[in-house]
Write a protein that holds these residues in place. Structure first.
Motif, PDB file in Angstrom:
ATOM      1  N   SER A   4      11.793  28.849 -17.191  1.00  0.00           N
ATOM      2  CA  SER A   4      12.079  29.287 -18.553  1.00  0.00           C
ATOM      3  C   SER A   4      13.088  30.444 -18.544  1.00  0.00           C
ATOM      4  O   SER A   4      14.013  30.482 -19.359  1.00  0.00           O
ATOM      5  CB  SER A   4      10.785  29.730 -19.232  1.00  0.00           C
ATOM      6  N   SER A   5      12.921  31.352 -17.622  1.00  0.00           N
ATOM      7  CA  SER A   5      13.828  32.500 -17.507  1.00  0.00           C
ATOM      8  C   SER A   5      15.236  32.041 -17.134  1.00  0.00           C
ATOM      9  O   SER A   5      16.221  32.507 -17.700  1.00  0.00           O
ATOM     10  CB  SER A   5      13.283  33.468 -16.457  1.00  0.00           C
ATOM     11  N   GLU A   6      15.326  31.119 -16.192  1.00  0.00           N
ATOM     12  CA  GLU A   6      16.629  30.589 -15.788  1.00  0.00           C
ATOM     13  C   GLU A   6      17.292  29.817 -16.932  1.00  0.00           C
ATOM     14  O   GLU A   6      18.500  29.898 -17.122  1.00  0.00           O
ATOM     15  CB  GLU A   6      16.477  29.692 -14.552  1.00  0.00           C
ATOM     16  N   ALA A   7      16.487  29.071 -17.680  1.00  0.00           N
ATOM     17  CA  ALA A   7      17.023  28.311 -18.814  1.00  0.00           C
ATOM     18  C   ALA A   7      17.575  29.270 -19.870  1.00  0.00           C
ATOM     19  O   ALA A   7      18.647  29.029 -20.438  1.00  0.00           O
ATOM     20  CB  ALA A   7      15.946  27.422 -19.415  1.00  0.00           C
ATOM     21  N   ASN A   8      16.857  30.361 -20.112  1.00  0.00           N
ATOM     22  CA  ASN A   8      17.325  31.358 -21.078  1.00  0.00           C
ATOM     23  C   ASN A   8      18.623  32.015 -20.607  1.00  0.00           C
ATOM     24  O   ASN A   8      19.533  32.246 -21.401  1.00  0.00           O
ATOM     25  CB  ASN A   8      16.267  32.427 -21.332  1.00  0.00           C
ATOM     26  N   LYS A   9      18.705  32.309 -19.319  1.00  0.00           N
ATOM     27  CA  LYS A   9      19.922  32.927 -18.776  1.00  0.00           C
ATOM     28  C   LYS A   9      21.112  31.976 -18.923  1.00  0.00           C
ATOM     29  O   LYS A   9      22.198  32.400 -19.310  1.00  0.00           O
ATOM     30  CB  LYS A   9      19.728  33.300 -17.309  1.00  0.00           C
ATOM     31  N   GLU A  10      20.894  30.709 -18.626  1.00  0.00           N
ATOM     32  CA  GLU A  10      21.981  29.728 -18.749  1.00  0.00           C
ATOM     33  C   GLU A  10      22.384  29.566 -20.212  1.00  0.00           C
ATOM     34  O   GLU A  10      23.575  29.467 -20.531  1.00  0.00           O
ATOM     35  CB  GLU A  10      21.565  28.384 -18.154  1.00  0.00           C
ATOM     36  N   ARG A  11      21.391  29.557 -21.092  1.00  0.00           N
ATOM     37  CA  ARG A  11      21.678  29.452 -22.530  1.00  0.00           C
ATOM     38  C   ARG A  11      22.504  30.653 -22.983  1.00  0.00           C
ATOM     39  O   ARG A  11      23.477  30.508 -23.716  1.00  0.00           O
ATOM     40  CB  ARG A  11      20.370  29.374 -23.310  1.00  0.00           C
ATOM     41  N   ASN A  12      22.131  31.837 -22.538  1.00  0.00           N
ATOM     42  CA  ASN A  12      22.868  33.051 -22.896  1.00  0.00           C
ATOM     43  C   ASN A  12      24.296  33.012 -22.343  1.00  0.00           C
ATOM     44  O   ASN A  12      25.238  33.449 -23.010  1.00  0.00           O
ATOM     45  CB  ASN A  12      22.139  34.297 -22.404  1.00  0.00           C
ATOM     46  N   ARG A  13      24.465  32.488 -21.135  1.00  0.00           N
ATOM     47  CA  ARG A  13      25.812  32.353 -20.573  1.00  0.00           C
ATOM     48  C   ARG A  13      26.660  31.404 -21.417  1.00  0.00           C
ATOM     49  O   ARG A  13      27.835  31.663 -21.660  1.00  0.00           O
ATOM     50  CB  ARG A  13      25.733  31.853 -19.128  1.00  0.00           C
ATOM     51  N   GLN A  14      26.062  30.301 -21.832  1.00  0.00           N
ATOM     52  CA  GLN A  14      26.789  29.336 -22.659  1.00  0.00           C
ATOM     53  C   GLN A  14      27.173  29.952 -23.999  1.00  0.00           C
ATOM     54  O   GLN A  14      28.288  29.764 -24.486  1.00  0.00           O
ATOM     55  CB  GLN A  14      25.944  28.075 -22.871  1.00  0.00           C
ATOM     56  N   ILE A  15      26.267  30.700 -24.593  1.00  0.00           N
ATOM     57  CA  ILE A  15      26.564  31.371 -25.861  1.00  0.00           C
ATOM     58  C   ILE A  15      27.712  32.358 -25.664  1.00  0.00           C
ATOM     59  O   ILE A  15      28.631  32.432 -26.487  1.00  0.00           O
ATOM     60  CB  ILE A  15      25.309  32.085 -26.406  1.00  0.00           C
ATOM     61  N   ALA A  16      27.693  33.098 -24.562  1.00  0.00           N
ATOM     62  CA  ALA A  16      28.765  34.058 -24.278  1.00  0.00           C
ATOM     63  C   ALA A  16      30.101  33.340 -24.099  1.00  0.00           C
ATOM     64  O   ALA A  16      31.141  33.813 -24.598  1.00  0.00           O
ATOM     65  CB  ALA A  16      28.427  34.874 -23.041  1.00  0.00           C
ATOM     66  N   ARG A  17      30.102  32.206 -23.413  1.00  0.00           N
ATOM     67  CA  ARG A  17      31.351  31.435 -23.253  1.00  0.00           C
ATOM     68  C   ARG A  17      31.866  30.946 -24.601  1.00  0.00           C
ATOM     69  O   ARG A  17      33.074  30.994 -24.869  1.00  0.00           O
ATOM     70  CB  ARG A  17      31.138  30.253 -22.308  1.00  0.00           C
ATOM     71  N   ASN A  18      30.960  30.482 -25.451  1.00  0.00           N
ATOM     72  CA  ASN A  18      31.359  30.014 -26.781  1.00  0.00           C
ATOM     73  C   ASN A  18      31.951  31.149 -27.614  1.00  0.00           C
ATOM     74  O   ASN A  18      32.956  30.976 -28.297  1.00  0.00           O
ATOM     75  CB  ASN A  18      30.178  29.383 -27.519  1.00  0.00           C
ATOM     76  N   GLU A  19      31.324  32.306 -27.567  1.00  0.00           N
ATOM     77  CA  GLU A  19      31.825  33.458 -28.313  1.00  0.00           C
ATOM     78  C   GLU A  19      33.195  33.883 -27.805  1.00  0.00           C
ATOM     79  O   GLU A  19      34.066  34.237 -28.591  1.00  0.00           O
ATOM     80  CB  GLU A  19      30.839  34.631 -28.218  1.00  0.00           C
TER      81      GLU A  19
END
Length: 55
Positions: A4-19
């Protein structure tokens, strides 16, 4: 818990790339408008100087 922690980190990375992509596109859009305005203003100034020189 780690998955779950890794999934959240990857999700946050994707959001940062999108931004980041949104910011880059916004900067390009603003730059394009700035160049267009500068060209129009330059053309107007050139026309005024040309008209004044011919008078």
């Amino acid at each position: 818990m780690t998955d779950s922690s890794e999934a959240n980190k990857e999700r946050n990375r994707q959001i940062a790339r999108n931004e980041e992509a949104k910011q880059i596109m916004g900067s390009i859009r603003v730059s394009t408008w700035a160049v267009a305005v500068a060209v129009v203003v330059g053309a107007i100034v050139f026309a005024l100087i040309w008209i004044a020189a011919r008078s």
